[in-house]
Write a protein that holds these residues in place. Structure first.
Motif, PDB file in Angstrom:
ATOM      1  N   LEU A 201      -2.429  20.444 116.374  1.00 17.04           N
ATOM      2  CA  LEU A 201      -2.255  21.572 115.458  1.00 17.04           C
ATOM      3  C   LEU A 201      -3.293  22.660 115.730  1.00 17.04           C
ATOM      4  O   LEU A 201      -2.977  23.852 115.660  1.00 17.04           O
ATOM      5  N   GLN A 202      -4.508  22.269 116.052  1.00 21.29           N
ATOM      6  CA  GLN A 202      -5.531  23.254 116.391  1.00 21.29           C
ATOM      7  C   GLN A 202      -5.186  23.988 117.683  1.00 21.29           C
ATOM      8  O   GLN A 202      -5.499  25.177 117.843  1.00 21.29           O
ATOM      9  N   PHE A 203      -4.537  23.289 118.588  1.00 18.34           N
ATOM     10  CA  PHE A 203      -4.040  23.910 119.818  1.00 18.34           C
ATOM     11  C   PHE A 203      -3.020  25.004 119.486  1.00 18.34           C
ATOM     12  O   PHE A 203      -3.067  26.108 120.037  1.00 18.34           O
ATOM     13  N   LEU A 204      -2.115  24.712 118.556  1.00 15.50           N
ATOM     14  CA  LEU A 204      -1.136  25.721 118.129  1.00 15.50           C
ATOM     15  C   LEU A 204      -1.835  26.916 117.481  1.00 15.50           C
ATOM     16  O   LEU A 204      -1.428  28.066 117.675  1.00 15.50           O
ATOM     17  N   VAL A 205      -2.895  26.644 116.714  1.00 20.81           N
ATOM     18  CA  VAL A 205      -3.654  27.725 116.077  1.00 20.81           C
ATOM     19  C   VAL A 205      -4.258  28.642 117.132  1.00 20.81           C
ATOM     20  O   VAL A 205      -4.219  29.880 117.011  1.00 20.81           O
ATOM     21  N   ARG A 206      -4.802  28.046 118.185  1.00 23.35           N
ATOM     22  CA  ARG A 206      -5.443  28.856 119.217  1.00 23.35           C
ATOM     23  C   ARG A 206      -4.437  29.664 120.040  1.00 23.35           C
ATOM     24  O   ARG A 206      -4.803  30.657 120.667  1.00 23.35           O
ATOM     25  N   ILE A 207      -3.178  29.240 120.022  1.00 30.76           N
ATOM     26  CA  ILE A 207      -2.140  30.005 120.733  1.00 30.76           C
ATOM     27  C   ILE A 207      -1.506  31.060 119.830  1.00 30.76           C
ATOM     28  O   ILE A 207      -1.438  32.241 120.175  1.00 30.76           O
ATOM     29  N   PHE A 208      -1.050  30.633 118.646  1.00 32.27           N
ATOM     30  CA  PHE A 208      -0.265  31.513 117.781  1.00 32.27           C
ATOM     31  C   PHE A 208      -1.066  32.175 116.671  1.00 32.27           C
ATOM     32  O   PHE A 208      -0.548  33.063 115.982  1.00 32.27           O
ATOM     33  N   GLY A 209      -2.308  31.732 116.471  1.00 26.81           N
ATOM     34  CA  GLY A 209      -3.147  32.315 115.436  1.00 26.81           C
ATOM     35  C   GLY A 209      -3.113  31.505 114.148  1.00 26.81           C
ATOM     36  O   GLY A 209      -2.062  30.963 113.775  1.00 26.81           O
ATOM     37  N   ALA A 210      -4.256  31.457 113.470  1.00 28.29           N
ATOM     38  CA  ALA A 210      -4.358  30.676 112.231  1.00 28.29           C
ATOM     39  C   ALA A 210      -3.426  31.163 111.134  1.00 28.29           C
ATOM     40  O   ALA A 210      -2.787  30.345 110.451  1.00 28.29           O
ATOM     41  N   PRO A 211      -3.283  32.484 110.901  1.00 31.56           N
ATOM     42  CA  PRO A 211      -2.393  32.938 109.822  1.00 31.56           C
ATOM     43  C   PRO A 211      -0.948  32.485 110.025  1.00 31.56           C
ATOM     44  O   PRO A 211      -0.288  32.064 109.064  1.00 31.56           O
ATOM     45  N   ALA A 212      -0.451  32.568 111.267  1.00 29.40           N
ATOM     46  CA  ALA A 212       0.938  32.179 111.536  1.00 29.40           C
ATOM     47  C   ALA A 212       1.138  30.685 111.348  1.00 29.40           C
ATOM     48  O   ALA A 212       2.110  30.246 110.720  1.00 29.40           O
ATOM     49  N   VAL A 213       0.230  29.884 111.894  1.00 31.76           N
ATOM     50  CA  VAL A 213       0.373  28.425 111.796  1.00 31.76           C
ATOM     51  C   VAL A 213       0.205  27.970 110.352  1.00 31.76           C
ATOM     52  O   VAL A 213       0.931  27.082 109.877  1.00 31.76           O
ATOM     53  N   ARG A 214      -0.721  28.596 109.629  1.00 35.46           N
ATOM     54  CA  ARG A 214      -0.927  28.233 108.220  1.00 35.46           C
ATOM     55  C   ARG A 214       0.333  28.517 107.402  1.00 35.46           C
ATOM     56  O   ARG A 214       0.751  27.695 106.580  1.00 35.46           O
ATOM     57  N   GLU A 215       0.943  29.666 107.619  1.00 36.83           N
ATOM     58  CA  GLU A 215       2.171  30.008 106.893  1.00 36.83           C
ATOM     59  C   GLU A 215       3.304  29.055 107.277  1.00 36.83           C
ATOM     60  O   GLU A 215       4.097  28.643 106.425  1.00 36.83           O
ATOM     61  N   PHE A 216       3.365  28.698 108.548  1.00 38.04           N
ATOM     62  CA  PHE A 216       4.386  27.747 109.010  1.00 38.04           C
ATOM     63  C   PHE A 216       4.215  26.399 108.322  1.00 38.04           C
ATOM     64  O   PHE A 216       5.185  25.808 107.824  1.00 38.04           O
ATOM     65  N   LEU A 217       2.992  25.904 108.246  1.00 35.38           N
ATOM     66  CA  LEU A 217       2.720  24.614 107.608  1.00 35.38           C
ATOM     67  C   LEU A 217       3.042  24.643 106.123  1.00 35.38           C
ATOM     68  O   LEU A 217       3.501  23.649 105.554  1.00 35.38           O
ATOM     69  N   ASP A 218       2.821  25.793 105.472  1.00 31.38           N
ATOM     70  CA  ASP A 218       3.048  25.905 104.036  1.00 31.38           C
ATOM     71  C   ASP A 218       4.512  26.114 103.672  1.00 31.38           C
ATOM     72  O   ASP A 218       4.987  25.591 102.654  1.00 31.38           O
ATOM     73  N   GLU A 219       5.247  26.860 104.497  1.00 29.53           N
ATOM     74  CA  GLU A 219       6.588  27.297 104.109  1.00 29.53           C
ATOM     75  C   GLU A 219       7.733  26.591 104.833  1.00 29.53           C
ATOM     76  O   GLU A 219       8.876  26.686 104.388  1.00 29.53           O
ATOM     77  N   CYS A 220       7.451  25.909 105.904  1.00 28.31           N
ATOM     78  CA  CYS A 220       8.536  25.303 106.711  1.00 28.31           C
ATOM     79  C   CYS A 220       8.304  23.809 106.856  1.00 28.31           C
ATOM     80  O   CYS A 220       8.187  23.287 107.975  1.00 28.31           O
ATOM     81  N   GLN A 221       8.237  23.123 105.737  1.00 27.93           N
ATOM     82  CA  GLN A 221       7.811  21.726 105.761  1.00 27.93           C
ATOM     83  C   GLN A 221       8.762  20.818 106.542  1.00 27.93           C
ATOM     84  O   GLN A 221       8.311  19.865 107.194  1.00 27.93           O
ATOM     85  N   ILE A 222      10.048  21.091 106.483  1.00 26.70           N
ATOM     86  CA  ILE A 222      10.991  20.266 107.235  1.00 26.70           C
ATOM     87  C   ILE A 222      10.796  20.448 108.730  1.00 26.70           C
ATOM     88  O   ILE A 222      10.809  19.473 109.504  1.00 26.70           O
ATOM     89  N   GLU A 223      10.589  21.685 109.156  1.00 25.37           N
ATOM     90  CA  GLU A 223      10.353  21.936 110.573  1.00 25.37           C
ATOM     91  C   GLU A 223       8.982  21.416 111.006  1.00 25.37           C
ATOM     92  O   GLU A 223       8.811  21.033 112.172  1.00 25.37           O
ATOM     93  N   VAL A 224       8.022  21.382 110.092  1.00 22.66           N
ATOM     94  CA  VAL A 224       6.718  20.785 110.390  1.00 22.66           C
ATOM     95  C   VAL A 224       6.898  19.301 110.692  1.00 22.66           C
ATOM     96  O   VAL A 224       6.333  18.770 111.655  1.00 22.66           O
ATOM     97  N   ILE A 225       7.679  18.626 109.862  1.00 24.29           N
ATOM     98  CA  ILE A 225       7.970  17.209 110.093  1.00 24.29           C
ATOM     99  C   ILE A 225       8.598  17.021 111.464  1.00 24.29           C
ATOM    100  O   ILE A 225       8.244  16.104 112.214  1.00 24.29           O
ATOM    101  N   ASP A 226       9.506  17.917 111.822  1.00 22.76           N
ATOM    102  CA  ASP A 226      10.217  17.800 113.099  1.00 22.76           C
ATOM    103  C   ASP A 226       9.280  17.985 114.291  1.00 22.76           C
ATOM    104  O   ASP A 226       9.309  17.197 115.240  1.00 22.76           O
TER     105      ASP A 226
END
Length: 367
Positions: A201-226
């Motif tokens: 997950l930290q790798f994704l943060v360093r690529i896409f940025g913390a704000p984007a990954v944080r919003e993804f984790l908060d709002e797209c829980q089903i896709e996070v599971i996937d």
């Protein structure tokens, strides 16, 4: 076989139940995965081959099959039990599609308190066992591996049970009467396979940025599971000398959020602009990650585990200890094995690391 201790016992390891019991069941409720096994009392002394383990569980889309089911719990709006494991994943996804998920309570990778009465287990029929101690008994009884040094009276060895969120470490000695003696107060660290997931997950943060990954984790829980399920299966399939990149499909939600945060830029441009532009490529909405980066996902967790094992080896009772047994789900990874060999076999007294067959089932298959 049982475990005895020269110090105050931390748990009761009862591998020979009362004769009045016709069947014995084992429950392993882990931070990341949980499972069960059982055996008939009269067949237990014949060996671990008579221990019956649950059939492998599969995810709803059949893309994932594991010996244990994820430790994930779904409660309904009345806080009553709804589903557990892969079934909880499936049911939560259905509720999400119906817009009813916010009324429910979805937990994953949690630690549970013992509540045997509520589970219908009489207190007199319950035995608690520390995982590392039970795993040690398993290794003493496993078949098909020939004579091991740990079978010799007087042999002292370390057992490390690498779980989802915790690594338990214990120092044992084989006694002349065949029993095991606990030689330390136990050790360990709050490190396990979940830390490898966090590194991803930290790798994704360093690529896409913390704000984007944080919003993804908060709002797209089903896709996070996937995406985490994809990573888990890819991680399990990795081998130490692998050359092929690890491939992870990018969820639609993450792509949408990244575009919004980056003024509509294509995801491939964002990847190329990152610090991993030479180690990660995006093609057909799939992120291909160089194996050198994938190995780094394991590094911090393994280095911390190696540090904890070295601390146990400093015990005065460990001066003759030259062997380490690895069990738990993470122990099956050849990458983990290689890192620990590099850190321990050349820097400590450890001369041999033993990984039993199906190390993730070591806690369940004790006879």
């Amino acid at each position: 076989m049982s475990v005895t201790s020269s110090i105050k016992s931390r748990a009761s390891v009862a591998t020979v139940p009362d004769a009045s019991f016709t069947m014995v069941a084992a429950l392993d409720v882990g931070t990341a995965y949980s499972g069960y096994a059982y055996a008939y009392r009269k067949e237990m002394d014949e060996g671990m081959d008579n221990v019956i383990v649950n059939n492998p569980w599969s995810s709803a889309d059949k893309s994932t099959t594991t010996y244990k089911t994820p430790t994930q719990l779904l409660l309904n709006e009345k806080r009553e039990f709804e589903a557990f494991g892969y079934e909880a994943q499936k049911r939560y996804a259905e509720l999400h599609q119906q817009g009813r998920h916010e009324r429910c309570f979805y937990f994953k990778k949690f630690r549970s308190k013992i509540a045997s009465g509520q589970a219908g287990i009489p207190g007199e029929a319950l035995r608690l066992a520390l995982e590392s101690e039970v795993a040690s008994v398993y290794c003493q009884n496993m078949k098909g591996v020939g004579k091991l040094p740990i079978h010799s009276p007087g042999c002292t060895y370390v057992v490390a049970d690498i779980g989802g969120g915790i690594t338990d470490i214990v120092l044992h000695q084989k006694r002349t009467d065949g029993r095991l003696k606990e030689m330390n107060k136990g050790g360990g660290c709050l490190v396990g396979s979940s830390h490898v997931e966090n590194s991803f997950l930290q790798f994704l943060v360093r690529i896409f940025g913390a704000p984007a990954v944080r919003e993804f984790l908060d709002e797209c829980q089903i896709e996070v599971i996937d995406i985490l399920k994809q990573f888990e299966m890819a991680k399990k399939g990795m081998i130490s000398d692998q050359a092929k990149p690890l491939s992870i499909g990018i969820p639609v939600g993450l792509e949408r959020i990244c575009r919004k945060k980056n003024h509509g830029e294509d995801l491939s441009v964002i990847v190329q602009r990152s610090m991993y532009r030479d180690k990660a490529k995006l093609a057909d909405n799939t992120l291909h990650i160089d194996v050198t980066i994938c190995r780094e996902f394991f590094n911090s967790a393994c280095l911390e585990i190696a540090k904890c094992i070295r601390n146990v080896l400093l015990d005065h009772n460990a001066k003759e200890c030259t062997m380490l047994i690895l069990v738990g789900g993470m122990a099956s990874s050849t990458i983990v094995q290689d890192i620990l060999k590099q850190e321990l076999e050349s820097k400590t007294k450890i001369q041999r690391i033993i990984v039993p067959p199906e190390p993730e089932l070591a806690v369940l298959k004790v006879k």
